[in-house]
Scaffold this active site. Sequence first.
Site, PDB file in Angstrom:
ATOM      1  N   GLU A  79       0.813  -1.215   0.000  1.00  0.00           N
ATOM      2  CA  GLU A  79       0.000   0.000   0.000  1.00  0.00           C
ATOM      3  C   GLU A  79       0.846   1.265   0.000  1.00  0.00           C
ATOM      4  OE1 GLU A  79      -3.402   2.174   2.762  1.00  0.00           O
ATOM      5  OE2 GLU A  79      -2.850   0.097   3.121  1.00  0.00           O
ATOM      6  N   ASP A  80       1.953   1.263   0.740  1.00  0.00           N
ATOM      7  CA  ASP A  80       2.702   2.504   0.973  1.00  0.00           C
ATOM      8  C   ASP A  80       4.051   2.579   0.276  1.00  0.00           C
ATOM      9  OD1 ASP A  80       0.614   3.283   2.578  1.00  0.00           O
ATOM     10  OD2 ASP A  80       1.547   2.598   4.430  1.00  0.00           O
TER      11      ASP A  80
END
Length: 728
Positions: A79-80
């Site tokens: 996600e990051d």
Amino acid sequence: MNLEKRASALAEKYAAYGRASEVPRILEAFAFAAEAHKDQFRQSGEPYVTHPLAVAEIVADMELDSDSICAALLHDTVEDTPTTTDEIAGRFGAHVAEIVDGLTKLDRIPYSSKEEQEVENLRKMLLAMSKDIRVILIKLADRLHNIRTLDAKPDIKRRETALETMDVYSPIAHRLGVTTIKQELEDRSLRYLDPIGYDEIVSALENTSEFREGLINTIKATIQEGLEPLGIENLCIEGRVKQIYSIYRKMFMQNKTIDEVYDLYAIRVIVNTKEECYNVLGLIHDMYRPMPRRFKDYISTPKPNMYQSLHTTLIGREGTPFEVQIRTWDMHHVAEYGVAAHWKYKEGGNDLGNSYEQKLGWIRSMLETQQDTDAEDFISSFKTDMFDDEVYVFTPKGDVISLPSGATTIDFAYAIHSGVGNRMVGAKVNNRMVPIDTVLTNGDIVEVLTSKVSRGPGRDWIKIVKTSEARTKIKQWYKKEKREENIVQGREMLDAELKKEGMLLSELEKSETMLTACKKLSFNTFEDMLAGIGYGGVTTQRVVNRIREEFAKIQKTRDEGEPVATVPVIRRSESGVIVEGSDSCLVKFARCCTPVPGDRIRGFVTRGYGVSVHRCECLNITGMQKTQADRFVDVCWADIIEGSFSASIEISARDRVTLIADITMALANMHIPIHGIQTKHAESGEIVLLMDISVSGVPHLNTVCSRVHGVRGVTSVTRVGVAEDCVK
């Protein structure tokens, strides 16, 4: 402790399970996460990798496998950071990649609203959870660490996170039986949601800490001494004060003081076998006086989340009530860690077993029954299905059915089978006939009465039932069996909602805007959408919102100079009546016939008092229409009518002591204002009541009359000024 030392301690904790061969893989996952997040920091200023490391430590406390710990360390990388699930699968295996994917949010996919995005995130998480329970266990650990470090966030973010935790994650932890995490999530969330209430309870506990510790130690010593004759090995007696949030619920939701919380103090006795549990219970009941109706046997009837214990509330020698929980060590481990306590391993993978698959069946059931619902309905149903309080009722054969608190016999019928619910015509509770909307309580024995000639469920059942399972099955029945009726119902509902927004359905139904809205809402035709509204598959508000969005898009994309899509003009009037040829005419409603919206009406021009509105059937204007025809004008009801209108009804009934009270209670339950009551005795010996009430229109008045006619002893309900009865 620096990060490397914490990672080593994590690996050592895992090695203590007896699976030291997986330690290098865990350390590799930590190194990978540290490198991926090396330039990222939390709002507290700490390196971002401290978060996945803390999550992995919580997961290790639950004694999950190495795949779970690796996934916890890597859960934010996709996600990051630029990391992909394929990269994780290549280095750490497909199982780890699948868990990480289940944990990854859907922020990169555009949705029409924040609510829709939240629901799809939740749906994806539940779907992944139904395939692999480790997804939600790691997610709970992730949320726990986030809420432990919430002070670094702005106030509004704290409240949003705390509210989401209470609405979604705490109920899931409860359903899975992970009590340690559930209680900490609730207590920490409460601190941000109601800091005054939280501080009040903490202060009260601190002020009584000396007394509390003395009381608990005295009770523990007494029980320890009393159980010595049993010679139980590995006996453990613990004392504690009730969880802060649990105290809060009883104080602020049941309007109790802290002194009225009977199970404020709790003693836990842990033994080795089920037989010892019941032996201990008997001895403790000899030592202290048990409170009536405060005993629960969750050993013979476990909760759906597999929780087992004996609960009893007793009166101490100082007059203070306290709760005792008695369980085995195995039960205790399940009570603390729920599904995590039952995780089993096999070489080459993991296996939950058939019985365990059944324990997780509620997840798949929820996904199946809610797959066609909109965002608002899904969240509402999810909260209901995950609600903390449950009741346990029995079939006539002795099978236990678990339902949420407030569930009715209709919910019970649909919990048995959709066919039973659809053919239901009545119910017996504890061998006595009861109304089908009867709310069930713990221990009830319920028998559903069915008929092959049943007309099916009533539309009002959707509002009566508590469970989303029953609600969905009722909607499915109407979707299949009552299409034409659904279309009519849906048209009426949509027309009413559009009028509130200043739009007319008759002007919109064949427009480009409506056709586009239908497609965006996944309906093939306009009639399909009306049917969907009729059986409850989509809300009118969602349809209207979509129509409004399409109007805005059309207006935005029109070339300058071209005609812009406009909303049909709706006629309005403060009085609710429009006088033809006059925009500002005084209007009053005739008291002789009290017209309400839905009646056919005529206007009579009075001398100095404006236009008096009568019902066309009013006897007072029948003759005047011939002799004073020039004083009559055409009037009609406005397209949008707000407020209420006076109406008078005459009720005939057999007199009895509580008759008037029952009638007024029936009206009060419908929120009908009563402006006047007169009574008189008829020649037949019956009592006649003349009542002035307020209603919104003819359909509302007919419903009121029908409900009043259902009161015991009422023989007829007549609208005053009308030749025929409303209800006979």
